[in-house]
Design a protein around this motif. Structure first.
Motif, short mmCIF file in Angstrom:
data_model
loop_
_atom_site.label_atom_id
_atom_site.label_comp_id
_atom_site.label_asym_id
_atom_site.label_seq_id
_atom_site.Cartn_x
_atom_site.Cartn_y
_atom_site.Cartn_z
N ILE A 93 -6.06 -2.80 13.98
CA ILE A 93 -5.03 -2.05 13.25
C ILE A 93 -4.71 -0.79 14.04
O ILE A 93 -5.61 -0.03 14.41
CB ILE A 93 -5.50 -1.70 11.83
N VAL A 94 -3.43 -0.56 14.27
CA VAL A 94 -2.94 0.60 15.02
C VAL A 94 -1.82 1.24 14.20
O VAL A 94 -1.01 0.54 13.58
CB VAL A 94 -2.43 0.18 16.42
N ASP A 95 -1.76 2.59 14.20
CA ASP A 95 -0.67 3.28 13.51
C ASP A 95 0.48 3.55 14.46
O ASP A 95 0.43 3.18 15.65
CB ASP A 95 -1.18 4.57 12.86
N LEU A 111 0.38 -3.42 13.14
CA LEU A 111 0.97 -2.13 13.47
C LEU A 111 1.51 -1.52 12.18
O LEU A 111 2.35 -2.14 11.50
CB LEU A 111 2.09 -2.29 14.49
N LEU A 112 1.03 -0.32 11.85
CA LEU A 112 1.42 0.34 10.60
C LEU A 112 2.26 1.57 10.91
O LEU A 112 1.91 2.38 11.78
CB LEU A 112 0.18 0.77 9.81
N ASN A 113 3.37 1.69 10.21
CA ASN A 113 4.21 2.87 10.26
C ASN A 113 4.05 3.59 8.93
O ASN A 113 4.57 3.14 7.90
CB ASN A 113 5.67 2.50 10.51
N LEU A 114 3.32 4.70 8.93
CA LEU A 114 2.98 5.41 7.70
C LEU A 114 4.08 6.39 7.32
O LEU A 114 4.87 6.83 8.16
CB LEU A 114 1.64 6.15 7.87
N GLY A 165 3.36 12.58 6.78
CA GLY A 165 2.33 13.36 6.10
C GLY A 165 1.28 12.54 5.39
O GLY A 165 0.41 13.12 4.72
N ARG A 166 1.28 11.23 5.52
CA ARG A 166 0.29 10.38 4.84
C ARG A 166 -0.66 9.78 5.87
O ARG A 166 -0.28 9.51 7.02
CB ARG A 166 0.99 9.25 4.07
N THR A 167 -1.90 9.57 5.47
CA THR A 167 -2.92 8.95 6.31
C THR A 167 -3.68 7.92 5.50
O THR A 167 -3.62 7.90 4.26
CB THR A 167 -3.90 10.01 6.86
N LEU A 168 -4.42 7.09 6.20
CA LEU A 168 -5.28 6.08 5.57
C LEU A 168 -6.73 6.44 5.82
O LEU A 168 -7.12 6.77 6.94
CB LEU A 168 -4.99 4.69 6.16
N ASP A 169 -7.53 6.39 4.75
CA ASP A 169 -8.94 6.65 4.92
C ASP A 169 -9.66 5.37 5.33
O ASP A 169 -9.05 4.29 5.47
CB ASP A 169 -9.55 7.22 3.63
N VAL A 210 0.86 -1.19 0.00
CA VAL A 210 0.00 0.00 0.00
C VAL A 210 0.89 1.24 0.00
O VAL A 210 1.90 1.30 0.71
CB VAL A 210 -0.94 -0.01 1.23
N GLU A 211 0.53 2.22 -0.80
CA GLU A 211 1.41 3.37 -1.03
C GLU A 211 1.70 4.15 0.23
O GLU A 211 2.82 4.62 0.43
CB GLU A 211 0.77 4.29 -2.08
N ALA A 212 0.74 4.32 1.10
CA ALA A 212 0.92 5.15 2.29
C ALA A 212 1.64 4.42 3.41
O ALA A 212 2.09 5.05 4.37
CB ALA A 212 -0.43 5.66 2.80
N VAL A 213 1.79 3.12 3.34
CA VAL A 213 2.40 2.32 4.41
C VAL A 213 3.89 2.22 4.16
O VAL A 213 4.33 1.84 3.07
CB VAL A 213 1.76 0.93 4.50
#
Length: 569
Positions: free
Chosen positions: A210-212, A175-178, A181-185, A145-148
């Protein structure tokens, strides 16, 4: 100290005046000039470095550096040390070469962990390796995924049990490290949840968390129906409907009031619910003559009872019948014993049944989502501009008839419906002059492209200046020293008369033989066509002739020097 410096200078002077030393100094000078030119060329052609890989693990970084050294590809690190840079022209080629070697591995392992299974491992180790491999594959898929930027997946798979009451459902934590400046909708989060749930058997969507990197819970199901998590496609559809209505309203009114004299805005309430309705209704019975006959049944029955002789019970009615005699006429009806005509009794029955159709209505309605529930449209029209009798431009308000005409046109364009409760408001007012903010133009010397061109030009000019200085101050004098050509500025400048007088005095002193030799040497300085050769060559020939005379007649040279010292020309 001064004596040592003088000796060193004297040695250098002797070395430079000797033939071998002059050549050696010339070679050293030429090598120095070539080295400076090469350094300048490499400096001007310094390649631009681009990012090859960034945010890599230490293990992958070591493997990438080792591979680059093996491929002889220049590289360097960024200031923060989080990226490896290579020349811009080799970025894509280097990535393909490293990809063929499986680099970078991303810091996680997938199903390749199961390729080197040792013989005799326990079932528990096999299960743990399978779980690690599954987690690694999910991490790779989520990182696509582009934002991840980085993803970590933890699976909790319970041990299977034969008892239904003891069976537990698996769970998953992500656990996601974005990227900065990017977010997931909401749609992207839902896609990741479904991806994980579909990859693990019997894993339900509600059991995926899911946690950022900031600790925010992204898969909170309690907010699924909140206003901030509306499907973006629905918001886009509402915006398109509103823009379409505004465009139709403005396009129908613009020919009447002119361009830039009308503004419209629309607010649409869209029903995204899908409804299905089935209805069955019956009406009261109608008159038979207006109703449709469904079926009619008719039945008719008739029965006849045979006639019997009867009379008053007694002796008279029990008498035997009279003997049969042939009748004279056959028209006479038969009569009974008592003279009465016998009759045959009969009965009949008729039944008629008529069935009429029942007046029934069955309705099945399915309403798709996206229907308009209500429309609110606001229209602002500028004052009308006209030219009076004097030729001046004046503005006036619209009349009621003109406003009514514009309102009717707007209703037709927007699809006005009184049943839905649509609203339309038309206002006539003078528009204020709004001047757009004019941004100052960027000067030529502040534009990025011109700055880059100026830097390149300064580099080129600086290099050319250095090369010219080295050639004029170092290389050219060395070449002149090697060839033995004197500096033209250092040559003596004597007039022709002085030269003739000196030649005459010398000829008188040295005799005929010397004069013949000098004349022969002078003839050598002349060309084939009688023209004198260049002054440098002529000076060399005269110098050689003078040396020859001084060697053969030293006395003559002594006399000449004595005459110079005494001041007799």
């Amino acid at each position: 100290m001064a004596t040592e410096v003088a000796l060193e200078n004297d040695g250098f002077t002797r070395l430079s005046k000797s033939a071998l030393g002059g050549k050696l100094l010339l070679v050293v000078g030429i090598a120095a000039v070539i080295a400076v030119m090469a350094v300048f060329w490499l400096w001007s052609q310094k390649p631009e470095y681009r990012v090859l890989f960034s945010n890599y693990s230490d293990k992958d970084g070591g493997a990438i550096v080792a591979s680059l050294e093996q491929l002889n590809i220049p590289f360097k690190f960024s200031e923060s040390g989080t990226a490896i840079l290579v020349p811009a022209a080799q970025v894509h080629e280097t990535r393909l070469k490293l990809a063929s070697q499986g680099l970078p591995k991303g810091g996680n392992v997938g199903f390749e962990l199961l390729e080197n299974q040792k013989f005799g491992v326990s079932q528990f180790v096999e299960q743990v390796n399978f779980q690690r491999a599954l987690e690694g594959e999910l991490e790779r898929s989520i990182q696509a995924v582009e934002a991840v930027q980085v993803a970590r997946v933890h699976l909790a798979i319970p041990k299977a049990s034969v008892f239904v009451r003891d069976q537990l459902k698996p769970t998953a934590s992500v656990l996601l490290n974005l990227h900065p400046g990017r977010t997931l909708d909401a749609r992207q989060v839902s896609a990741i949840v479904h991806l994980v749930a579909s990859s693990v058997p019997e894993l339900e969507i509600a059991n995926v968390t899911i946690v950022d990197q900031n600790g925010n819970l992204l898969s909170d199901t309690s907010k699924q129906n909140s206003a901030e998590n509306i499907d973006p496609s629905k918001l886009k559809y509402i915006d398109e409907v509103q823009k379409n209505i505004v465009k139709r309203v403005e396009s129908i009114i613009t020919p009447l009031v002119g361009a830039n004299n009308v503004r419209a805005e629309a607010s649409a309430e869209i029903d995204f619910s899908t409804t299905e309705q089935a209805a069955e209704s019956y009406k009261p019975n109608q008159a038979p003559d207006t109703s449709a006959i469904r079926s009619t049944q008719l039945s008719e029955a008739q029965s006849t009872t045979p006639a019997t002789t009867g009379g008053v019970p007694g002796a008279l009615s029990n008498q035997p019948p009279a003997p049969a005699t042939a009748p004279i006429t056959t028209n006479a009806p038969a009569t009974g014993t008592n003279g009465a005509v016998p009759t045959t009794p009969s009965s009949s029955q008729k039944n008629a049944t008529t069935n009429y159709e029942v007046d029934k209505t069955v309705r099945y309605v399915q309403q798709p989502m996206g229907g308009i529930k209500r429309l609110n449209v606001a229209v602002v029209v500028n004052f009308k501009t006209e030219i009076d009798k004097k030729g001046k431009s004046i503005t006036r308000a619209l009349t009621e008839a003109e406003k009514t005409q514009i309102s009717d046109l707007a209703k037709q364009a927007m699809g006005f419906s009184q049943e839905r409760g649509d609203a339309l408001s038309v206002v006539n007012s003078s528009f204020a002059d709004i001047k757009g903010e004019q941004l100052p133009e960027v000067p030529l010397w502040k534009q990025a492209e011109n700055i880059e061109l100026a830097k390149e030009a300064v580099k080129l000019l600086a290099g050319l200046a250095v090369l010219f200085f080295l050639y004029s101050r170092l290389l050219k004098p060395m070449l002149r020293t090697l060839t033995g050509a004197p500096d033209p500025a250092a040559l003596p400048d004597k007039s022709a008369e002085g030269k003739d007088a000196n030649n005459q005095n010398v000829s008188e002193e040295i005799g005929e033989d010397a004069v013949v030799r000098i004349s022969n040497e002078a003839e050598k300085t002349m060309g084939n066509d009688g023209e004198r050769l260049p002054s440098v060559l002529s000076y060399q020939k005269n110098l050689e002739a003078t040396k020859l005379i001084a060697k053969e007649n030293p006395k003559l040279v002594a006399n000449v020097v004595t005459a110079w010292v005494s001041g007799n020309d």
